[in-house]
Design a protein around this motif. Structure first.
Motif, PDB file in Angstrom:
ATOM      1  N   GLY A 254     -57.704  30.017  14.064  1.00  0.00           N
ATOM      2  CA  GLY A 254     -58.903  30.614  14.092  1.00  0.00           C
ATOM      3  C   GLY A 254     -59.068  31.658  14.816  1.00  0.00           C
ATOM      4  O   GLY A 254     -59.538  32.771  14.473  1.00  0.00           O
ATOM      5  N   VAL A 255     -58.440  31.648  16.094  1.00  0.00           N
ATOM      6  CA  VAL A 255     -58.738  32.767  17.021  1.00  0.00           C
ATOM      7  C   VAL A 255     -57.849  34.140  16.476  1.00  0.00           C
ATOM      8  O   VAL A 255     -58.322  35.276  16.522  1.00  0.00           O
ATOM      9  CB  VAL A 255     -58.130  32.375  18.128  1.00  0.00           C
ATOM     10  CG1 VAL A 255     -58.090  33.468  19.294  1.00  0.00           C
ATOM     11  CG2 VAL A 255     -58.962  31.232  18.868  1.00  0.00           C
ATOM     12  N   SER A 256     -56.736  33.765  15.802  1.00  0.00           N
ATOM     13  CA  SER A 256     -55.612  34.779  15.517  1.00  0.00           C
ATOM     14  C   SER A 256     -56.235  35.523  14.309  1.00  0.00           C
ATOM     15  O   SER A 256     -55.964  36.479  13.982  1.00  0.00           O
ATOM     16  CB  SER A 256     -54.297  34.322  15.106  1.00  0.00           C
ATOM     17  OG  SER A 256     -54.371  33.299  14.173  1.00  0.00           O
ATOM     18  N   SER A 257     -57.217  34.708  13.467  1.00  0.00           N
ATOM     19  CA  SER A 257     -57.613  35.271  12.016  1.00  0.00           C
ATOM     20  C   SER A 257     -59.227  35.907  12.362  1.00  0.00           C
ATOM     21  O   SER A 257     -59.693  36.154  11.298  1.00  0.00           O
ATOM     22  CB  SER A 257     -57.755  34.349  11.199  1.00  0.00           C
ATOM     23  OG  SER A 257     -58.437  33.285  11.497  1.00  0.00           O
ATOM     24  N   VAL A 258     -59.775  35.994  13.843  1.00  0.00           N
ATOM     25  CA  VAL A 258     -60.981  36.721  13.809  1.00  0.00           C
ATOM     26  C   VAL A 258     -60.918  37.985  13.446  1.00  0.00           C
ATOM     27  O   VAL A 258     -59.938  38.828  13.462  1.00  0.00           O
ATOM     28  CB  VAL A 258     -61.293  36.581  15.273  1.00  0.00           C
ATOM     29  CG1 VAL A 258     -62.493  37.445  15.468  1.00  0.00           C
ATOM     30  CG2 VAL A 258     -61.671  35.231  15.674  1.00  0.00           C
ATOM     31  N   ASP A 259     -62.009  38.642  12.542  1.00  0.00           N
ATOM     32  CA  ASP A 259     -61.929  39.775  12.078  1.00  0.00           C
ATOM     33  C   ASP A 259     -61.874  41.029  13.247  1.00  0.00           C
ATOM     34  O   ASP A 259     -62.432  41.018  14.269  1.00  0.00           O
ATOM     35  CB  ASP A 259     -63.399  39.927  11.381  1.00  0.00           C
ATOM     36  CG  ASP A 259     -63.463  41.076  10.555  1.00  0.00           C
ATOM     37  OD1 ASP A 259     -62.688  42.406  10.695  1.00  0.00           O
ATOM     38  OD2 ASP A 259     -64.142  41.231   9.434  1.00  0.00           O
ATOM     39  N   LEU A 282     -64.717  32.814  20.043  1.00  0.00           N
ATOM     40  CA  LEU A 282     -65.198  31.504  19.688  1.00  0.00           C
ATOM     41  C   LEU A 282     -66.040  31.056  18.644  1.00  0.00           C
ATOM     42  O   LEU A 282     -65.831  30.249  17.713  1.00  0.00           O
ATOM     43  CB  LEU A 282     -65.370  30.619  21.145  1.00  0.00           C
ATOM     44  CG  LEU A 282     -64.506  30.074  21.972  1.00  0.00           C
ATOM     45  CD1 LEU A 282     -65.142  29.340  23.196  1.00  0.00           C
ATOM     46  CD2 LEU A 282     -63.608  29.180  21.130  1.00  0.00           C
ATOM     47  N   PRO A 283     -67.205  31.826  18.758  1.00  0.00           N
ATOM     48  CA  PRO A 283     -68.078  31.609  17.249  1.00  0.00           C
ATOM     49  C   PRO A 283     -67.434  31.865  16.164  1.00  0.00           C
ATOM     50  O   PRO A 283     -68.004  31.203  15.238  1.00  0.00           O
ATOM     51  CB  PRO A 283     -69.209  32.664  17.680  1.00  0.00           C
ATOM     52  CG  PRO A 283     -69.105  32.944  19.289  1.00  0.00           C
ATOM     53  CD  PRO A 283     -67.754  32.767  19.636  1.00  0.00           C
ATOM     54  N   SER A 284     -66.627  32.944  15.936  1.00  0.00           N
ATOM     55  CA  SER A 284     -65.773  33.113  14.700  1.00  0.00           C
ATOM     56  C   SER A 284     -64.932  32.163  14.544  1.00  0.00           C
ATOM     57  O   SER A 284     -64.585  31.780  13.067  1.00  0.00           O
ATOM     58  CB  SER A 284     -65.269  34.560  14.802  1.00  0.00           C
ATOM     59  OG  SER A 284     -66.321  35.711  15.206  1.00  0.00           O
ATOM     60  N   SER A 285     -64.243  31.477  15.577  1.00  0.00           N
ATOM     61  CA  SER A 285     -63.389  30.243  15.277  1.00  0.00           C
ATOM     62  C   SER A 285     -63.706  29.179  15.114  1.00  0.00           C
ATOM     63  O   SER A 285     -63.099  28.178  14.713  1.00  0.00           O
ATOM     64  CB  SER A 285     -62.358  30.381  16.226  1.00  0.00           C
ATOM     65  OG  SER A 285     -61.840  31.624  16.719  1.00  0.00           O
ATOM     66  N   LEU A 286     -65.165  28.835  15.157  1.00  0.00           N
ATOM     67  CA  LEU A 286     -65.746  27.355  15.149  1.00  0.00           C
ATOM     68  C   LEU A 286     -65.522  26.773  13.973  1.00  0.00           C
ATOM     69  O   LEU A 286     -65.141  25.518  13.950  1.00  0.00           O
ATOM     70  CB  LEU A 286     -67.233  27.539  15.407  1.00  0.00           C
ATOM     71  CG  LEU A 286     -67.469  27.582  16.730  1.00  0.00           C
ATOM     72  CD1 LEU A 286     -69.137  27.673  16.913  1.00  0.00           C
ATOM     73  CD2 LEU A 286     -66.909  26.356  17.749  1.00  0.00           C
TER      74      LEU A 286
END
Length: 368
Positions: A254-259, A282-286
Motif C-alpha cells: 500500500g505504501v509503495s503504490s501511493v500515487d 497512511l490515508p492512501s494506504s488504509l
C-alpha cells in the motif's frame, strides 16, 4: 337494477388510510417487498440451514448405526449370540454403557451446549463462594505484603472462550505493532524492500508449530528462574509472529503504490517525513492495510487453537484436545460445540474489522 351498498370502514381501514396520508405528506415511499429479494435473502438461507442440519442428522444416524452393527457383529464372533443380543438391547435402550464414539447428532450437541452453560453457572457460584470464604485471609495477606489466594479450580467454557479471545487480541496487537511500522519503512524504500523480501518469503509459510517451538526456546530462557506461568506469553507471541505477514506485505504494498502526485504535493508543501507519512501515505494506504489486518486477525484465530494446545494454555485449543483425550459420552458433542464457537467468533471478528475499515477508510465500499 342492483343498488350499491356502502361498506363502512373499519378501524383497520382507517389506520391504513392514515398511514398512507402521513407517508404522502412527508414524501416517504413505503418499502417494496419483492418476492425475489425475500427469496434470496431469507427463504434460501433458511432452507440451506434446514438442509444442513437435516444432512447432519441423517449422516450422524448412518455413522452411529454403522458402528453399532460392527460392534454387535464383533461381539457375536468373539462372545456368542447371547452377548451380541445383550449389546443390541443396550444400544436399543440408549444405555450409558453402550455409547458410540462417532459424529454426534444436532440434538446431542445442543444437549452439550446446555450442559456447558449450566456448568458455567455452577463454577461461577463456586468462585463467588471461594472469594467470600477467603476475603478475610486475603485482607490479612495484603497487609503483610503477600499475594492473595486465588481460585485454582477448573475454568468454565465461557472462561475458556474469554482466555482465547484475550490471547488472540494480544497476538493481533503484537502483529500490528510489528508489521505496520516495518511495512511503512520498507514500503518507502525499494532498497530496503529488496533487502528484506527474502526474509518475508522464507518465514511467511512457516508452520505455527515451528513458531511456537522457536518462541518457547526464547521465552523460557528470558524468563528462566521465574515462577510465573509462561503459557499465555508464549501463546500470544507465537500467534502474533504467525499472523503478522499479511499485514506486513499489504502495508508495504500500500505504501509503495501511493500515487506519485500525492508525494509530489507533499514535497511542494514541504511536509516533514512524519507529516508526509501520517497525512499523505497512511490515508492512501488504509484500504490495503486493513485488508492485511483482516487477514491477520483471521489467521491469528485459526492458528490459536494449535498453539494453545502445544502451550497448554487454558483456551479453546486445550479444551478440544482434553475432550478428545477424555473419551466421555459427551466429549464428541463438546468438540462440535467448540467448533461452532470458533467459527462464529471468527466470523464476528471479521465483521468487526470490516466495520472498522469502513469507518476509518475513504474506501466505503469494502465488502466481504
Amino acid at each position: 337494477m342492483k343498488q350499491s351498498v356502502a361498506v363502512p370502514k373499519t378501524s383497520s381501514f382507517k389506520l391504513a388510510d392514515t398511514l398512507k396520508a402521513l407517508l404522502a405528506k412527508f414524501k416517504v415511499k413505503p418499502p417494496k417487498f419483492e418476492f425475489n429479494t425475500i427469496l434470496k435473502k431469507l427463504i434460501i438461507p433458511l432452507v440451506s440451514i434446514v438442509a444442513f442440519f437435516g444432512l447432519w442428522h441423517f449422516g450422524a444416524d448412518l455413522l452411529r448405526q454403522r458402528e453399532i452393527d460392527f460392534r454387535i457383529e464383533k461381539t457375536l464372533q468373539d462372545q456368542g449370540q447371547v452377548a451380541a443380543d445383550a449389546m443390541a438391547d443396550c444400544f436399543a435402550g440408549n444405555g450409558t454403557d453402550c455409547q458410540t464414539n462417532t459424529l454426534p447428532s444436532p440434538s446431542q450437541v445442543w444437549a452439550s451446549v446446555q450442559t456447558l452453560v449450566a456448568d458455567h453457572y455452577v463454577i461461577k457460584a463456586d468462585k463467588a463462594a471461594f472469594v467470600e470464604k477467603t476475603a478475610a485471609v486475603n485482607a490479612q495477606r495484603a497487609e503483610q505484603g503477600k499475594s492473595a489466594i486465588v481460585y485454582t479450580g477448573r475454568p468454565s467454557f465461557i472462561d475458556i472462550v474469554l482466555t482465547s479471545l484475550k490471547t488472540v487480541f494480544a497476538g493481533f496487537l503484537l502483529a500490528f505493532f510489528i508489521a505496520v511500522p516495518i511495512g511503512i519503512v520498507i514500503g518507502l524504500s525499494d532498497t530496503l524492500r529488496n533487502a528484506i523480501n527474502w526474509f518475508i518469503q522464507v518465514f511467511k509459510p512457516v508452520s505455527p508449530v515451528v513458531w511456537y517451538l522457536l518462541v518457547f526456546m526464547i521465552v523460557k530462557t528470558l524468563l528462566i528462574g521465574t515462577s510465573s506461568d509462561n503459557s499465555f506469553v508464549i501463546s500470544f507471541i507465537s500467534v502474533g509472529l504467525c499472523s503478522m505477514w499479511a499485514t506486513l506485505v499489504n502495508t508495504a504494498m500500500g505504501v509503495s503504490s501511493v500515487d506519485k502526485d500525492y508525494i509530489n504535493v507533499a514535497k511542494v508543501l514541504k511536509l516533514r517525513p512524519l507529516q508526509k507519512v501520517f497525512k499523505v501515505i497512511l490515508p492512501s494506504s488504509l484500504p490495503l492495510i486493513f485488508t492485511g489486518l483482516r487477514i491477520t486477525l483471521s489467521v491469528a484465530w485459526m492458528v490459536l487453537i494449535a498453539i494453545e494446545l502445544l502451550a497448554q494454555s487454558p483456551g479453546l485449543g486445550l479444551f478440544v484436545w482434553e475432550e478428545f483425550q477424555n473419551g466421555a459420552n459427551d466429549s464428541n458433542s463438546k468438540i462440535i460445540v467448540a467448533m461452532f464457537v470458533i467459527g462464529i467468533i471468527g466470523f464476528l471478528l471479521d465483521r468487526i474489522m470490516l466495520m472498522i475499515q469502513n469507518t476509518v477508510s475513504f474506501n466505503k465500499n469494502a465488502t466481504a
